[in-house]
Design a protein around this motif. Sequence first.
Motif, PDB file in Angstrom:
ATOM      1  N   CYS A  42      56.447 -15.005  10.695  1.00  0.00           N
ATOM      2  CA  CYS A  42      55.218 -15.693  11.087  1.00  0.00           C
ATOM      3  C   CYS A  42      55.519 -17.123  11.524  1.00  0.00           C
ATOM      4  O   CYS A  42      56.244 -17.846  10.838  1.00  0.00           O
ATOM      5  CB  CYS A  42      54.240 -15.678   9.925  1.00  0.00           C
ATOM      6  N   HIS A  44      53.620 -19.521  11.429  1.00  0.00           N
ATOM      7  CA  HIS A  44      52.937 -20.510  10.587  1.00  0.00           C
ATOM      8  C   HIS A  44      53.874 -21.047   9.513  1.00  0.00           C
ATOM      9  O   HIS A  44      54.212 -22.215   9.511  1.00  0.00           O
ATOM     10  CB  HIS A  44      51.678 -19.900   9.965  1.00  0.00           C
ATOM     11  N   ALA A  45      54.290 -20.182   8.585  1.00  0.00           N
ATOM     12  CA  ALA A  45      55.135 -20.674   7.491  1.00  0.00           C
ATOM     13  C   ALA A  45      56.199 -19.668   7.093  1.00  0.00           C
ATOM     14  O   ALA A  45      56.721 -19.721   5.979  1.00  0.00           O
ATOM     15  CB  ALA A  45      54.284 -21.063   6.293  1.00  0.00           C
ATOM     16  N   GLY A  46      56.518 -18.752   7.984  1.00  0.00           N
ATOM     17  CA  GLY A  46      57.712 -17.942   7.796  1.00  0.00           C
ATOM     18  C   GLY A  46      57.594 -16.657   6.992  1.00  0.00           C
ATOM     19  O   GLY A  46      58.609 -16.059   6.649  1.00  0.00           O
ATOM     20  N   CYS A  47      56.382 -16.212   6.676  1.00  0.00           N
ATOM     21  CA  CYS A  47      56.266 -14.928   5.976  1.00  0.00           C
ATOM     22  C   CYS A  47      56.580 -13.780   6.932  1.00  0.00           C
ATOM     23  O   CYS A  47      56.560 -13.953   8.145  1.00  0.00           O
ATOM     24  CB  CYS A  47      54.865 -14.748   5.414  1.00  0.00           C
ATOM     25  N   CYS A  61      49.221 -11.476   9.064  1.00  0.00           N
ATOM     26  CA  CYS A  61      50.220 -11.992   8.137  1.00  0.00           C
ATOM     27  C   CYS A  61      49.701 -11.888   6.700  1.00  0.00           C
ATOM     28  O   CYS A  61      48.535 -12.218   6.439  1.00  0.00           O
ATOM     29  CB  CYS A  61      50.525 -13.445   8.487  1.00  0.00           C
ATOM     30  N   CYS A  63      50.398 -13.746   4.211  1.00  0.00           N
ATOM     31  CA  CYS A  63      50.331 -15.016   3.469  1.00  0.00           C
ATOM     32  C   CYS A  63      49.027 -15.776   3.663  1.00  0.00           C
ATOM     33  O   CYS A  63      48.327 -16.054   2.698  1.00  0.00           O
ATOM     34  CB  CYS A  63      51.530 -15.878   3.810  1.00  0.00           C
ATOM     35  N   HIS A  64      48.685 -16.131   4.907  1.00  0.00           N
ATOM     36  CA  HIS A  64      47.474 -16.934   5.118  1.00  0.00           C
ATOM     37  C   HIS A  64      46.585 -16.332   6.198  1.00  0.00           C
ATOM     38  O   HIS A  64      45.710 -17.008   6.729  1.00  0.00           O
ATOM     39  CB  HIS A  64      47.829 -18.381   5.470  1.00  0.00           C
ATOM     40  N   GLY A  65      46.862 -15.108   6.571  1.00  0.00           N
ATOM     41  CA  GLY A  65      45.939 -14.381   7.445  1.00  0.00           C
ATOM     42  C   GLY A  65      46.050 -14.618   8.938  1.00  0.00           C
ATOM     43  O   GLY A  65      45.202 -14.147   9.694  1.00  0.00           O
ATOM     44  N   SER A  66      47.078 -15.320   9.392  1.00  0.00           N
ATOM     45  CA  SER A  66      47.230 -15.450  10.847  1.00  0.00           C
ATOM     46  C   SER A  66      47.325 -14.060  11.462  1.00  0.00           C
ATOM     47  O   SER A  66      47.925 -13.153  10.879  1.00  0.00           O
ATOM     48  CB  SER A  66      48.499 -16.232  11.202  1.00  0.00           C
ATOM     49  N   PRO A  79      45.876 -19.611  10.697  1.00  0.00           N
ATOM     50  CA  PRO A  79      46.350 -20.957  11.012  1.00  0.00           C
ATOM     51  C   PRO A  79      47.562 -21.070  11.947  1.00  0.00           C
ATOM     52  O   PRO A  79      47.869 -22.167  12.410  1.00  0.00           O
ATOM     53  CB  PRO A  79      46.714 -21.544   9.631  1.00  0.00           C
TER      54      PRO A  79
END
Length: 100
Positions: A42, A44-47, A61, A63-66, A79
Amino acid sequence: MEVRIAATTDLPSGKMIGSENSGKEILLANLNGKYYAIGDICTHAGCKLSEGTLNGEKVRCPCHGSTFDIRTGKVLRGPAENPEPSFNLRIEGDQIFVSL
Ligand code: FES
């Protein structure tokens, strides 16, 4: 460079798998019998997107739903702001090859 990534039998319609090839993390999905590959990490932050969910062309994703479009890598919902890379595939018999 082209490498074999999976067999079509590994990937029924509506499913996705993650794999690592030559240092690249790739997410491969079967959308109604057509195969697509985008980056699996991802932006965003690598998940890992392959640990998220696939709903039609939308991969979410964990982690935060992107949400990204599996066909193009485009961001559909943040995000995340940056798209995933998209990879060309070639099918030969029941083998799937990706261009890196
Ligand atoms: S790491 Fe994917 S949405 Fe944050």
